[in-house]
Scaffold this motif. Structure first.
Motif, PDB file in Angstrom:
ATOM      1  N   UNK A 182      41.411  35.932  36.054  1.00 10.59           N
ATOM      2  CA  UNK A 182      41.103  34.891  35.075  1.00 10.59           C
ATOM      3  C   UNK A 182      41.545  33.541  35.618  1.00 10.59           C
ATOM      4  N   UNK A 183      40.635  32.556  35.578  1.00 11.69           N
ATOM      5  CA  UNK A 183      40.925  31.202  36.034  1.00 11.69           C
ATOM      6  C   UNK A 183      40.468  30.220  34.969  1.00 11.69           C
ATOM      7  N   UNK A 204      32.527  32.209  41.691  1.00 11.49           N
ATOM      8  CA  UNK A 204      32.348  33.286  40.715  1.00 11.49           C
ATOM      9  C   UNK A 204      31.542  34.442  41.300  1.00 11.49           C
ATOM     10  N   UNK A 205      30.543  34.110  42.106  1.00 15.20           N
ATOM     11  CA  UNK A 205      29.749  35.164  42.738  1.00 15.20           C
ATOM     12  C   UNK A 205      30.578  35.945  43.741  1.00 15.20           C
ATOM     13  N   UNK A 206      31.400  35.227  44.523  1.00 14.81           N
ATOM     14  CA  UNK A 206      32.209  35.887  45.545  1.00 14.81           C
ATOM     15  C   UNK A 206      33.308  36.741  44.924  1.00 14.81           C
ATOM     16  N   UNK A 207      33.818  36.318  43.775  1.00 16.00           N
ATOM     17  CA  UNK A 207      34.943  37.020  43.151  1.00 16.00           C
ATOM     18  C   UNK A 207      34.500  38.062  42.113  1.00 16.00           C
ATOM     19  N   UNK A 208      33.228  38.116  41.814  1.00 15.02           N
ATOM     20  CA  UNK A 208      32.697  39.101  40.867  1.00 15.02           C
ATOM     21  C   UNK A 208      32.647  40.465  41.543  1.00 15.02           C
ATOM     22  N   UNK A 209      33.007  41.575  40.848  1.00 15.57           N
ATOM     23  CA  UNK A 209      33.311  41.692  39.420  1.00 15.57           C
ATOM     24  C   UNK A 209      34.799  41.611  39.083  1.00 15.57           C
ATOM     25  N   UNK A 210      35.661  41.378  40.076  1.00 12.46           N
ATOM     26  CA  UNK A 210      37.098  41.337  39.772  1.00 12.46           C
ATOM     27  C   UNK A 210      37.450  40.185  38.841  1.00 12.46           C
ATOM     28  N   UNK A 211      36.849  39.012  39.090  1.00  6.95           N
ATOM     29  CA  UNK A 211      37.075  37.864  38.220  1.00  6.95           C
ATOM     30  C   UNK A 211      36.240  38.045  36.957  1.00  6.95           C
ATOM     31  N   UNK A 212      36.913  38.135  35.816  1.00  3.48           N
ATOM     32  CA  UNK A 212      36.199  38.439  34.574  1.00  3.48           C
ATOM     33  C   UNK A 212      36.195  37.269  33.597  1.00  3.48           C
ATOM     34  N   UNK A 213      36.948  36.193  33.906  1.00  2.00           N
ATOM     35  CA  UNK A 213      37.008  35.061  32.983  1.00  2.00           C
ATOM     36  C   UNK A 213      37.147  33.757  33.760  1.00  2.00           C
ATOM     37  N   UNK A 214      36.286  32.770  33.438  1.00  2.00           N
ATOM     38  CA  UNK A 214      36.367  31.449  34.059  1.00  2.00           C
ATOM     39  C   UNK A 214      36.076  30.376  33.019  1.00  2.00           C
TER      40      UNK A 214
END
Length: 254
Positions: A182-183, A204-214
């Motif tokens: 989350x960022x 967001x594309x590079x960190x997906x799916x680990x990044x779930x909130x921006x």
């Protein structure tokens, strides 16, 4: 002044909230003495505290609190010789810290970096409130690279427009915040970089799916249609995304 008997020790105290007393603000040396008396503290909150410092404070000891998991400061501002309680971090070592909310001012990024090096905490949640008019990315990067365990990072910098370097670094380096989920960034300043939203989409594309909130709440123009389409695809895949000038207006939904 903190007045306790020399034999006093709050050995069994695990939760502590320290409040401000208006004109009778805390002195840094009194706070350090208090933490020396609470060796098994687990959670500490300083919701709105101002701390008076003096020239003799450099002689204060560094206190190790091996069980402190959560430390949260308030958002009071620097005024009339008072500083927020983040000066306390210079005199603490917190090897078990997982949650930290702290306001940073002026050169305190350097002190914060020293604190992180000394403590090497398994920090998972970090909220940085910042009164700076300009955030220098190398200073921020120095701090963040010391926190590989971080999963939630919030940056509230009302006066400062963060440049695109942070987002670019999150694209280029798999070693910077590798566990980030989350960022959230909030600012009242203008984000005027023409490539900002393109870089955000890359992050967001590079960190997906680990990044779930921006979240990016700041003065900014509406992203181009092509970029919005890419962001909406990520949102359709389950990512929570907010991009707007204020919390009342999300470009994702208009």
């Amino acid at each position: 002044m903190l007045d306790v008997h020399p034999s006093t020790s709050f050995t069994f105290l695990e939760t502590l909230t320290i409040a401000s007393f208006g004109a009778n603000d805390w002195k840094l040396d009194d706070l350090v003495r208090l933490f020396e008396l609470t060796p098994n503290l687990v959670r500490c909150t300083l919701p709105n505290i101002d701390v008076r410092t003096s020239r003799s404070d450099h002689d204060l000891p560094i206190v190790i609190l091996p069980n402190l998991h959560s430390l949260e400061f308030g958002d009071s501002v620097v005024r009339d010789g008072l500083t927020t309680g983040n000066d306390l971090l210079r005199h603490l070592t917190l090897p078990a810290l997982e949650t930290l909310a702290v306001p940073l001012y002026v050169a305190s990024f350097d002190d914060f970096s020293l604190f992180l090096r000394r403590s090497a905490p398994p920090l998972r949640s970090l909220l940085l409130g910042c009164g700076l008019y300009k955030i220098r990315f190398p200073q921020l990067h120095e701090c963040l690279r010391l926190l590989p365990s971080l999963t939630h990072f919030d940056l509230c910098a009302p006066f400062a427009a963060l440049d695109a370097d942070l987002f670019a670094a999150l694209v280029d380096s798999e070693f910077l915040l590798p566990n980030l989920q989350s960022l959230k960034i909030q600012s009242q300043a203008l984000f005027h970089h023409s490539s900002l939203h393109q870089t955000v989409l890359q992050v967001l594309s590079a960190r997906h799916p680990q990044l779930v909130c921006f979240h990016l709440c700041a003065k900014q123009h509406r992203p181009d249609t092509e970029i919005l389409d890419g962001l909406r695809q990520l949102a359709a895949d389950g990512m929570e995304i907010f991009i707007g000038k204020s919390w009342k207006k999300n470009y994702m939904s208009i």
